[in-house]
Scaffold this motif. Structure first.
Motif, mmCIF file in Angstrom:
data_model
loop_
_atom_site.group_PDB
_atom_site.id
_atom_site.type_symbol
_atom_site.label_atom_id
_atom_site.label_comp_id
_atom_site.label_asym_id
_atom_site.label_seq_id
_atom_site.Cartn_x
_atom_site.Cartn_y
_atom_site.Cartn_z
ATOM 1 N N HIS A 67 38.227 49.943 11.686
ATOM 2 C CA HIS A 67 39.581 49.383 11.722
ATOM 3 C C HIS A 67 40.558 50.378 12.334
ATOM 4 O O HIS A 67 41.356 50.035 13.225
ATOM 5 C CB HIS A 67 40.022 48.995 10.310
ATOM 6 C CG HIS A 67 41.283 48.190 10.282
ATOM 7 N ND1 HIS A 67 42.008 47.994 9.133
ATOM 8 C CD2 HIS A 67 41.962 47.546 11.266
ATOM 9 C CE1 HIS A 67 43.067 47.254 9.401
ATOM 10 N NE2 HIS A 67 43.063 46.975 10.689
ATOM 11 N N LEU A 68 40.499 51.643 11.888
ATOM 12 C CA LEU A 68 41.378 52.673 12.441
ATOM 13 C C LEU A 68 41.115 52.886 13.928
ATOM 14 O O LEU A 68 42.057 53.059 14.716
ATOM 15 C CB LEU A 68 41.186 53.981 11.676
ATOM 16 C CG LEU A 68 41.661 53.980 10.218
ATOM 17 C CD1 LEU A 68 41.178 55.241 9.510
ATOM 18 C CD2 LEU A 68 43.175 53.845 10.121
ATOM 19 N N ALA A 69 39.841 52.866 14.329
ATOM 20 C CA ALA A 69 39.501 53.047 15.740
ATOM 21 C C ALA A 69 40.127 51.950 16.595
ATOM 22 O O ALA A 69 40.674 52.221 17.674
ATOM 23 C CB ALA A 69 37.988 53.056 15.916
ATOM 24 N N LEU A 70 40.058 50.720 16.123
ATOM 25 C CA LEU A 70 40.647 49.605 16.861
ATOM 26 C C LEU A 70 42.154 49.784 17.014
ATOM 27 O O LEU A 70 42.726 49.527 18.089
ATOM 28 C CB LEU A 70 40.346 48.282 16.148
ATOM 29 C CG LEU A 70 38.882 47.825 16.159
ATOM 30 C CD1 LEU A 70 38.664 46.706 15.151
ATOM 31 C CD2 LEU A 70 38.461 47.365 17.556
ATOM 32 N N ILE A 71 42.813 50.235 15.945
ATOM 33 C CA ILE A 71 44.260 50.439 16.011
ATOM 34 C C ILE A 71 44.597 51.573 16.978
ATOM 35 O O ILE A 71 45.512 51.449 17.808
ATOM 36 C CB ILE A 71 44.834 50.745 14.611
ATOM 37 C CG1 ILE A 71 44.582 49.579 13.657
ATOM 38 C CG2 ILE A 71 46.338 51.026 14.699
ATOM 39 C CD1 ILE A 71 44.930 49.874 12.207
ATOM 40 N N VAL A 72 43.859 52.678 16.895
ATOM 41 C CA VAL A 72 44.114 53.824 17.772
ATOM 42 C C VAL A 72 43.945 53.435 19.231
ATOM 43 O O VAL A 72 44.717 53.864 20.103
ATOM 44 C CB VAL A 72 43.177 54.999 17.398
ATOM 45 C CG1 VAL A 72 43.214 56.092 18.462
ATOM 46 C CG2 VAL A 72 43.570 55.570 16.038
ATOM 47 N N ILE A 73 42.957 52.599 19.522
ATOM 48 C CA ILE A 73 42.722 52.134 20.895
ATOM 49 C C ILE A 73 43.809 51.169 21.353
ATOM 50 O O ILE A 73 44.084 51.030 22.536
ATOM 51 C CB ILE A 73 41.324 51.479 20.998
ATOM 52 C CG1 ILE A 73 40.247 52.563 21.055
ATOM 53 C CG2 ILE A 73 41.201 50.578 22.217
ATOM 54 C CD1 ILE A 73 38.842 52.030 21.030
ATOM 55 N N GLY A 74 44.468 50.505 20.401
ATOM 56 C CA GLY A 74 45.533 49.585 20.755
ATOM 57 C C GLY A 74 45.154 48.123 20.703
ATOM 58 O O GLY A 74 45.841 47.275 21.273
ATOM 59 N N VAL A 75 44.062 47.802 20.009
ATOM 60 C CA VAL A 75 43.649 46.401 19.872
ATOM 61 C C VAL A 75 44.634 45.673 18.963
ATOM 62 O O VAL A 75 44.970 46.153 17.874
ATOM 63 C CB VAL A 75 42.224 46.302 19.299
ATOM 64 C CG1 VAL A 75 41.869 44.857 18.942
ATOM 65 C CG2 VAL A 75 41.219 46.865 20.290
ATOM 66 N N GLY A 76 45.085 44.513 19.415
ATOM 67 C CA GLY A 76 46.061 43.748 18.645
ATOM 68 C C GLY A 76 45.782 42.265 18.672
ATOM 69 O O GLY A 76 44.716 41.818 19.129
ATOM 70 N N LYS A 77 46.731 41.511 18.199
ATOM 71 C CA LYS A 77 46.583 40.062 18.059
ATOM 72 C C LYS A 77 46.276 39.406 19.399
ATOM 73 O O LYS A 77 46.949 39.653 20.397
ATOM 74 C CB LYS A 77 47.860 39.472 17.462
ATOM 75 C CG LYS A 77 47.748 38.002 17.114
ATOM 76 C CD LYS A 77 48.985 37.499 16.394
ATOM 77 C CE LYS A 77 48.839 36.031 16.011
ATOM 78 N NZ LYS A 77 50.040 35.535 15.275
ATOM 79 N N GLY A 78 45.230 38.578 19.384
ATOM 80 C CA GLY A 78 44.862 37.828 20.572
ATOM 81 C C GLY A 78 43.959 38.547 21.538
ATOM 82 O O GLY A 78 43.452 37.929 22.489
ATOM 83 N N ASP A 79 43.725 39.844 21.337
ATOM 84 C CA ASP A 79 42.839 40.587 22.239
ATOM 85 C C ASP A 79 41.381 40.176 22.017
ATOM 86 O O ASP A 79 40.998 39.763 20.918
ATOM 87 C CB ASP A 79 42.955 42.094 22.003
ATOM 88 C CG ASP A 79 44.265 42.663 22.505
ATOM 89 O OD1 ASP A 79 44.846 42.079 23.444
ATOM 90 O OD2 ASP A 79 44.712 43.690 21.969
ATOM 91 N N ASP A 80 40.576 40.310 23.067
ATOM 92 C CA ASP A 80 39.136 40.095 22.966
ATOM 93 C C ASP A 80 38.430 41.435 22.759
ATOM 94 O O ASP A 80 38.725 42.418 23.449
ATOM 95 C CB ASP A 80 38.583 39.444 24.241
ATOM 96 C CG ASP A 80 38.922 37.963 24.342
ATOM 97 O OD1 ASP A 80 39.456 37.413 23.369
ATOM 98 O OD2 ASP A 80 38.660 37.376 25.410
#
Length: 377
Positions: A67-80
């Motif tokens: 979860h933290l990795a996704l946030i750090v990378i910048g993954v957000g709502k609607g992304d694939d």
């Protein structure tokens, strides 16, 4: 009729002896929160082991690390986000936490992991539909490294970061490089059944200190630098406690032994069951060193798999089918998937055998004898 013999577990915790010393230090110094010498020491021991200029943040689970990795990378709502389908749901669930769309990719036959061919096909298809994926989650299944060279080449070609899910692969290596350092960001798990355990816990591995600092802030409720409690973004309670980290420090001291013991289990099964054509063992590709976290086999049919599993259960021996692919899970039924049918075949015919590093030779013999007797009937 169920036997009264002692239970053989699939993968039980195995303490090394020094864990209690570090835990007692946490109690004696009254550092039982998410700060303390054990947290710093555990992170330092992981960093020293990986030796690839990495930065380590100890957190509450492998799931929280993803979860933290996704946030750090910048993954957000609607992304694939492209995700290996043959894995545990913890690889995919954090994608949904972020409001993003998991898109599942099937396996290739050599390692049972993410298929490079299907991965590139999925990327091209998403780009054609004007939606370039934001990240790739690749998993080292049962400790067997995925084809990192091929995956990373594709990722760089399309400028998509890779989150390396190394939850099952601490101690494994790919072309001499330790798993946990092969992605743009990587994660480890120290759940109770892993090769080393903190009872529950994980780690996020970053390539820069800035990424680690950002993750640690998120993991401690995103508290701003102020004398009072101030928050400018949403945070999470994801940091590992000093008590739990003490267990981890003791476990890191025996990691090498645990890998050798798990590999010895695999070799025992292979040697004693190699003559049965109904069974297939996953061999290591050239340049790959697997920790053999779990010894997983393929059988020639669902019926054979179930005969073995039920026979083992009657003798109080735990075994498990391989992971049910994410694209077959009810919760992800509406998600897009790029499949070739291989992971579904593995789920139907595959079985994980008892693989704990504390298995005795008698327990290994009990297990193989049940399998032999079942197949010879």
């Amino acid at each position: 009729m169920i036997t009264t013999q002692r239970k053989i577990w699939l993968s039980s915790p195995h303490m090394g002896g020094q864990e209690q010393k570090y835990v007692e230090e946490a109690f004696s110094t009254n550092w039982v929160a998410t700060l303390g010498a054990n947290v710093d020491g555990f992170e330092a021991s992981i960093t020293s082991y990986l030796k690839e200029g990495v930065h380590v943040a100890a957190v509450s689970s492998g799931t929280s690390a993803i979860h933290l990795a996704l946030i750090v990378i910048g993954v957000g709502k609607g992304d694939d986000v492209l995700c290996q389908s043959l894995t545990f749901s913890a690889s995919a669930n954090p994608i949904v936490y972020q409001g993003a769309n998991p898109i599942f990719i099937d396996s290739e036959q050599e390692t049972w992991n993410l298929s490079p061919e299907l991965l590139e096909r999925a990327i091209l298809d998403r780009i054609k539909n004007h939606k370039k994926p934001k990240a790739i989650v690749a998993v080292h299944l049962y400790g067997m490294p995925y084809d990192a060279l091929a995956i990373n080449q594709i990722a760089r070609k399309y400028d998509i970061p890779v989150i390396e899910d190394s939850a099952e692969a601490l101690g494994s290596e790919y072309l001499g490089i330790k798993c946990g350092t092969l992605g743009d960001l990587s994660i480890l798990s120290f759940n109770g059944n892993k090769i080393i355990t903190t009872s529950g816990g994980g780690a996020l591995i970053t390539k820069t200190k800035a990424q680690k600092d950002a993750a640690v802030k998120l993991a401690t409720q995103s508290r701003d630098q102020a004398v009072h409690y101030q928050h400018s973004q949403i945070g999470y309670n994801y940091r590992m406690s000093n008590v739990v980290a003490g267990i981890g420090r003791g476990q890191m001291e025996v990691l090498k032994d645990r890998v050798l013991q798990r590999r010895a289990n695999y070799n025992y099964y292979l040697e004693h069951l190699k003559d049965f054509q109904e069974l297939h063992f996953l061999s290591e590709p050239e340049g790959v060193y697997s920790n053999r976290w779990l010894t997983a086999i393929r059988t020639d049919s669902y019926q054979t798999r179930e005969r073995i599993r039920l026979a083992l259960a009657r003798e109080n021996i735990e075994s498990r089918p391989l992971w049910k692919p994410m694209h077959m899970q009810p919760v992800f039924k509406d998600c897009k998937a790029y499949v070739n049918g291989f992971s579904e075949s593995l789920f139907e015919t595959g079985l994980c055998l008892p693989s704990g590093s504390n298995l005795s030779e008698n327990e290994l013999e009990r297990t193989t004898n049940v399998i032999k007797n079942t197949l010879l009937r």
